[in-house]
Design a protein around this motif. Sequence first.
Motif, mmCIF file in Angstrom:
data_model
loop_
_atom_site.group_PDB
_atom_site.id
_atom_site.type_symbol
_atom_site.label_atom_id
_atom_site.label_comp_id
_atom_site.label_asym_id
_atom_site.label_seq_id
_atom_site.Cartn_x
_atom_site.Cartn_y
_atom_site.Cartn_z
ATOM 1 N N VAL A 4 0.833 -1.199 0.000
ATOM 2 C CA VAL A 4 0.000 0.000 0.000
ATOM 3 C C VAL A 4 0.873 1.256 0.000
ATOM 4 N N LEU A 5 1.948 1.249 0.797
ATOM 5 C CA LEU A 5 2.857 2.392 0.812
ATOM 6 C C LEU A 5 3.499 2.602 -0.559
ATOM 7 N N ALA A 6 3.876 1.508 -1.205
ATOM 8 C CA ALA A 6 4.497 1.614 -2.524
ATOM 9 C C ALA A 6 3.509 2.155 -3.553
ATOM 10 N N ILE A 7 2.262 1.723 -3.481
ATOM 11 C CA ILE A 7 1.233 2.237 -4.388
ATOM 12 C C ILE A 7 1.070 3.742 -4.209
ATOM 13 N N ALA A 8 1.039 4.178 -2.944
ATOM 14 C CA ALA A 8 0.874 5.615 -2.689
ATOM 15 C C ALA A 8 2.003 6.408 -3.335
ATOM 16 N N GLY A 9 3.231 5.938 -3.181
ATOM 17 C CA GLY A 9 4.360 6.637 -3.776
ATOM 18 C C GLY A 9 4.367 6.584 -5.292
ATOM 19 N N ALA A 10 4.051 5.401 -5.832
ATOM 20 C CA ALA A 10 4.073 5.237 -7.285
ATOM 21 C C ALA A 10 2.957 6.025 -7.957
ATOM 22 N N SER A 11 1.781 5.996 -7.361
ATOM 23 C CA SER A 11 0.649 6.716 -7.945
ATOM 24 C C SER A 11 0.903 8.219 -7.935
ATOM 25 N N ALA A 12 1.422 8.719 -6.812
ATOM 26 C CA ALA A 12 1.710 10.148 -6.731
ATOM 27 C C ALA A 12 2.782 10.550 -7.734
ATOM 28 N N THR A 13 3.814 9.725 -7.873
ATOM 29 C CA THR A 13 4.897 10.050 -8.795
ATOM 30 C C THR A 13 4.422 10.036 -10.249
ATOM 31 N N ALA A 14 3.666 8.993 -10.612
ATOM 32 C CA ALA A 14 3.232 8.857 -12.003
ATOM 33 C C ALA A 14 2.166 9.883 -12.376
ATOM 34 N N ASN A 15 1.165 10.020 -11.501
ATOM 35 C CA ASN A 15 0.005 10.836 -11.865
ATOM 36 C C ASN A 15 0.161 12.317 -11.527
ATOM 37 N N ALA A 16 0.817 12.611 -10.407
ATOM 38 C CA ALA A 16 0.905 14.011 -9.985
ATOM 39 C C ALA A 16 2.187 14.695 -10.441
ATOM 40 N N VAL A 17 3.218 13.920 -10.769
ATOM 41 C CA VAL A 17 4.496 14.513 -11.138
ATOM 42 C C VAL A 17 4.808 14.310 -12.624
ATOM 43 N N LEU A 18 4.875 13.050 -13.057
ATOM 44 C CA LEU A 18 5.358 12.762 -14.409
ATOM 45 C C LEU A 18 4.349 13.094 -15.502
ATOM 46 N N LYS A 19 3.082 12.785 -15.276
ATOM 47 C CA LYS A 19 2.093 13.064 -16.321
ATOM 48 C C LYS A 19 2.020 14.556 -16.677
ATOM 49 N N THR A 67 -8.555 10.787 -19.993
ATOM 50 C CA THR A 67 -8.165 11.887 -20.877
ATOM 51 C C THR A 67 -6.849 12.545 -20.459
ATOM 52 N N SER A 68 -6.246 12.056 -19.380
ATOM 53 C CA SER A 68 -4.979 12.635 -18.919
ATOM 54 C C SER A 68 -3.844 12.205 -19.840
ATOM 55 N N SER A 69 -2.651 12.680 -19.555
ATOM 56 C CA SER A 69 -1.475 12.324 -20.350
ATOM 57 C C SER A 69 -1.283 10.813 -20.386
ATOM 58 N N SER A 70 -0.859 10.320 -21.512
ATOM 59 C CA SER A 70 -0.672 8.876 -21.671
ATOM 60 C C SER A 70 0.577 8.369 -20.964
ATOM 61 N N PHE A 71 1.572 9.254 -20.787
ATOM 62 C CA PHE A 71 2.878 8.816 -20.264
ATOM 63 C C PHE A 71 3.105 9.343 -18.847
ATOM 64 N N PRO A 72 3.477 8.460 -17.918
ATOM 65 C CA PRO A 72 3.529 6.993 -17.999
ATOM 66 C C PRO A 72 2.196 6.405 -17.558
ATOM 67 N N SER A 73 2.072 5.111 -17.607
ATOM 68 C CA SER A 73 0.840 4.451 -17.197
ATOM 69 C C SER A 73 0.764 4.376 -15.671
ATOM 70 N N GLY A 74 -0.241 5.032 -15.109
ATOM 71 C CA GLY A 74 -0.429 4.969 -13.663
ATOM 72 C C GLY A 74 -0.841 3.594 -13.200
ATOM 73 N N HIS A 75 -1.645 2.891 -13.999
ATOM 74 C CA HIS A 75 -2.058 1.531 -13.649
ATOM 75 C C HIS A 75 -0.847 0.608 -13.587
ATOM 76 N N ALA A 76 0.038 0.716 -14.576
ATOM 77 C CA ALA A 76 1.229 -0.134 -14.587
ATOM 78 C C ALA A 76 2.146 0.201 -13.419
ATOM 79 N N ALA A 77 2.237 1.492 -13.100
ATOM 80 C CA ALA A 77 3.082 1.898 -11.980
ATOM 81 C C ALA A 77 2.571 1.301 -10.673
ATOM 82 N N SER A 78 1.277 1.402 -10.430
ATOM 83 C CA SER A 78 0.708 0.852 -9.198
ATOM 84 C C SER A 78 0.821 -0.658 -9.156
ATOM 85 N N ALA A 79 0.585 -1.306 -10.300
ATOM 86 C CA ALA A 79 0.664 -2.768 -10.351
ATOM 87 C C ALA A 79 2.079 -3.251 -10.045
ATOM 88 N N ALA A 80 3.065 -2.638 -10.694
ATOM 89 C CA ALA A 80 4.458 -3.044 -10.463
ATOM 90 C C ALA A 80 4.901 -2.698 -9.049
#
Length: 481
Positions: A36-51, A75-88
């Motif tokens: 859960v902690l990793a998901i929080a970090g990955a989701s924030a990084t992918a969706n709030a920073v990189l996109k 409709t958000s930016s395609s790069f990177p995939s937030g789903h893939a980030a959370s899954a990994a």
Amino acid sequence: MKGLSTAADHSVLWFGIAALLATRKGASRKAAVRGVLAIAGASATANAVLKPLLPRRRPAAAELPAYQTLADPPTSSSFPSGHAASAAAFATAVALESPKLGLAVAPVAGAVAYSRTRVGVHWTSDVVAGAAVGAGIALATRRWWPVRSTDEARARPMDAVPELPDGEGLVIVANANSGDPNVDPADEVAEALPAALVLRAEEGLDLGDQLEAALARRGGWVRAVGVAGGDGTVAAVAAVANRHGLPLVLVPAGTLNHFARDVGVYDLQEAVDATNAGEAVAVDLGLVEAHPGMGADPKSAEVTRTRYFLNTASIGSYPELVQLRERWQPRYGKWPAFAAALVSVLRKSERVEVKIDGEWRLVWFLFVGNGPYHPRGMVPAYRPTLDSGLLDVRWLRADLHFSRARAFLALALGALGHSRVYTQREVRELDVELRVPGMLATDGEVVEEAGRYTFRVAKDPIPVYRRDEDNWTGRDRPYVG
């Protein structure tokens, strides 16, 4: 693929799996928390920073068959995939705590990542980049929350310990007030070691005095002392073992059994195996002398008192921190519980003025570990060795502006060891004077109040029975020397 991709929206799928994993204690629960902690970090990084930084048009999903596309595509930016980030992130974090569970989760994570290209909302490079981000974030959690491959710490073997077949020559104290109130460890010990003298800890009677009386009665018959209980009970018996130069038999019967896990004794059977084989390791015993204080009246009747500790000793708000951590640890795991307890305690703690190395300092707490704890520069998590002869000394400064806020920020960034508010050193002896007499806690229990304390490691380590696994061919087969 559409159903799987939708199920992973907002990480609902992973939170559900985490809830299932959290129903079991141990590695499964720790895997859920880390995931859960990793998901929080990955989701924030992918969706709030990189996109926002790397906008990219999504694939033309209209060219795919209608049955293959999502009814409400993002409709958000395609790069990177937030789903893939959370899954990994989730799969990697789970694998760090339990490789077997990681193998079970990995195919689901891979399928979720693939589904994003299958339903036409991501390019393959989006998914690969997202997975890399997620895996990287999960691996980075080791900086804040170290992964320990085994609870057993290193310690040098000791040859000169007697074999104790069926407990012959062993006097062992069993404390029914430790651990599960519905289990009396004395009965189990007596059955497993029928030749041993088993003493039940008596209410209101000092454990050390009870054991000393038994040793005086049995005289030369005694070849080792033992204990079945929690860390507080173990410390009392270890002090007697140290005074008499006897090896210690350890049976974990407390709630958390920190010391037993560090030694590498996980149950009664392992203690039986070790005593039958006559194998032990050297373990340091910490001690602290409580003095009335440098400014005390020399004619005062107060005298120096010596306390022993197995794991840690502390002054200031640390005792309360330990109590909160141990209350929350079974639910959340050691490091998350420690971090939450640190935040809670420092919000309301009071500063303590102490004199260390001849210099007066304001601190929030002073921590003294019996041996170096890992990791350095962060919150202490575990001991890699048991016989270093050193004390691990750490304190959090209270004389700097916004010291607590700075400590919280450094903890969150994994940079506590680089912060000016945090000090750590390893020493053989430490003398601490308090401006106002303060409380001392050893192994999480408040035991003393004095004006000055001297910490050191006992001159000689105590032999603690532990099986050498290299000489063992199977628990239920005969010992092969």
